[in-house]
Scaffold this active site. Structure first.
Site, PDB file in Angstrom:
ATOM      1  N   GLY A 185       0.502  -1.424   0.437  1.00  0.00           N
ATOM      2  CA  GLY A 185      -0.241   0.095   0.063  1.00  0.00           C
ATOM      3  C   GLY A 185       0.910   0.820   0.210  1.00  0.00           C
ATOM      4  O   GLY A 185       1.806   1.260   0.748  1.00  0.00           O
ATOM      5  N   ASN A 186       0.214   2.814  -0.235  1.00  0.00           N
ATOM      6  CA  ASN A 186       0.770   3.824  -0.235  1.00  0.00           C
ATOM      7  C   ASN A 186      -0.212   4.740  -0.344  1.00  0.00           C
ATOM      8  O   ASN A 186      -1.253   4.143  -1.079  1.00  0.00           O
ATOM      9  CB  ASN A 186       2.180   4.442  -1.641  1.00  0.00           C
ATOM     10  CG  ASN A 186       1.592   2.958  -2.850  1.00  0.00           C
ATOM     11  OD1 ASN A 186       0.543   3.213  -3.523  1.00  0.00           O
ATOM     12  ND2 ASN A 186       2.105   1.272  -2.897  1.00  0.00           N
ATOM     13  N   GLU A 219       5.680   3.328  -6.027  1.00  0.00           N
ATOM     14  CA  GLU A 219       4.131   3.770  -6.742  1.00  0.00           C
ATOM     15  C   GLU A 219       3.781   4.749  -7.500  1.00  0.00           C
ATOM     16  O   GLU A 219       2.817   6.489  -7.546  1.00  0.00           O
ATOM     17  CB  GLU A 219       2.966   3.053  -5.843  1.00  0.00           C
ATOM     18  CG  GLU A 219       2.844   1.507  -6.526  1.00  0.00           C
ATOM     19  CD  GLU A 219       2.831   0.857  -7.909  1.00  0.00           C
ATOM     20  OE1 GLU A 219       2.903   1.697  -9.090  1.00  0.00           O
ATOM     21  OE2 GLU A 219       2.598  -0.641  -7.949  1.00  0.00           O
ATOM     22  N   HIS A 277      -4.128  -2.675  -1.175  1.00  0.00           N
ATOM     23  CA  HIS A 277      -4.514  -4.939  -1.664  1.00  0.00           C
ATOM     24  C   HIS A 277      -5.785  -5.097  -0.952  1.00  0.00           C
ATOM     25  O   HIS A 277      -5.622  -6.371  -0.532  1.00  0.00           O
ATOM     26  CB  HIS A 277      -3.516  -5.177  -1.295  1.00  0.00           C
ATOM     27  CG  HIS A 277      -1.957  -4.942  -2.559  1.00  0.00           C
ATOM     28  ND1 HIS A 277      -0.939  -5.269  -2.082  1.00  0.00           N
ATOM     29  CD2 HIS A 277      -2.280  -3.597  -3.025  1.00  0.00           C
ATOM     30  CE1 HIS A 277      -0.052  -4.322  -2.528  1.00  0.00           C
ATOM     31  NE2 HIS A 277      -0.982  -3.671  -3.641  1.00  0.00           N
ATOM     32  N   HIS A 322      -3.924  -6.986  -8.175  1.00  0.00           N
ATOM     33  CA  HIS A 322      -2.742  -5.952  -8.129  1.00  0.00           C
ATOM     34  C   HIS A 322      -3.510  -5.632  -6.876  1.00  0.00           C
ATOM     35  O   HIS A 322      -3.513  -5.749  -5.759  1.00  0.00           O
ATOM     36  CB  HIS A 322      -2.855  -5.051  -8.956  1.00  0.00           C
ATOM     37  CG  HIS A 322      -1.813  -3.819  -8.497  1.00  0.00           C
ATOM     38  ND1 HIS A 322      -0.564  -3.051  -8.437  1.00  0.00           N
ATOM     39  CD2 HIS A 322      -1.639  -2.677  -7.126  1.00  0.00           C
ATOM     40  CE1 HIS A 322       0.120  -2.448  -7.775  1.00  0.00           C
ATOM     41  NE2 HIS A 322      -0.744  -3.040  -6.741  1.00  0.00           N
TER      42      HIS A 322
HETATM   43 ZN    ZN Z   1      -0.591  -2.304  -4.655  1.00  0.00          ZN
END
Ligand code: ZN
Length: 212
Positions: free
Chosen positions: A28-29, A75, A96, A157
């Protein structure tokens, strides 16, 4: 909004993503627009449930690190795409969540028009074709759905949501996972049913999204 507040908000969203099981490991971001050409983003390789506000990195419109130790999320190109293309977007959340992600890896799509609130929140959901993470492929595939989408299910993804503020971007992510979960549970009972076209138009009118 001031920088300290934004840093605290990103940390809080990270804790929510982890508490809800929407991320595992360092998945995650999260990012937020600081000024026209500066963005706060989570660092690469950090668990989102344990972020410290001072760990966050500031990058410019090209992804160059302006301040902070370590590297920005791998990302970052996906995040910059939204900010560079859409002036009204100030926050990007990527995770996700397991049910949405299960649909994204199974080649199946869940129904977005089964619950009144879900119809409203998910009405601009996009199903984005697979693109290799951290490369230009993913932003290129996402770009096809701009500026009309704000929720992006990424094939094989996960899920990315965007908004004018962090809380709303997170809310869209949580709402999408909820609707995906209802779809999955409904499969045990014969499958989710839409309330039908007439009712959908009525709901959209109630919410002021369709002319009467
Ligand atoms: Zn991802």
């Amino acid at each position: 909004m001031n920088e300290r507040q934004l840093r605290d908000d990103i940390v809080r969203i990270g804790q929510k993503l982890y508490a809800k099981g929407f991320v595992a490991g360092t998945d995650g971001n999260i990012s937020a627009r600081l000024t026209n050409d500066r963005y706060l983003i989570t660092p690469s390789g950090c668990p989102k449930g344990d972020l410290n506000p001072d760990q966050l990195i500031i990058i410019d419109t090209d992804g160059k690190v302006i301040s902070g130790d370590g590297k920005p999320s791998s990302e970052y190109k996906m995040h910059l795409l939204y900010y560079n293309e859409l002036d009204n977007i100030n926050a990007v959340v990527h995770a996700h969540p397991p049910v949405t992600t299960s649909y994204s890896v199974s080649g199946k799509r869940f129904k977005t028009d089964i619950l009144p609130e879900g119809i409203l929140v998910l009405r601009n959901l996009a199903w984005v074709e697979y693109g290799t993470p951290s490369t230009d492929d993913l932003p290129l595939n996402i770009a096809k759905y701009l500026p009309h989408s704000d929720i992006f299910v990424l094939e094989n993804h996960g899920l990315t949501t965007i908004s004018a503020n962090l809380q709303d971007a997170y809310m869209k992510l949580e709402a999408t996972e909820h609707v995906a979960r209802i779809n999955l549970y409904s499969e045990l009972l014969g499958g989710a049913q839409s309330p039908g076209k007439d009712e959908l138009s009525k709901i959209m009118k109630v919410y002021g999204l369709l002319d009467s």
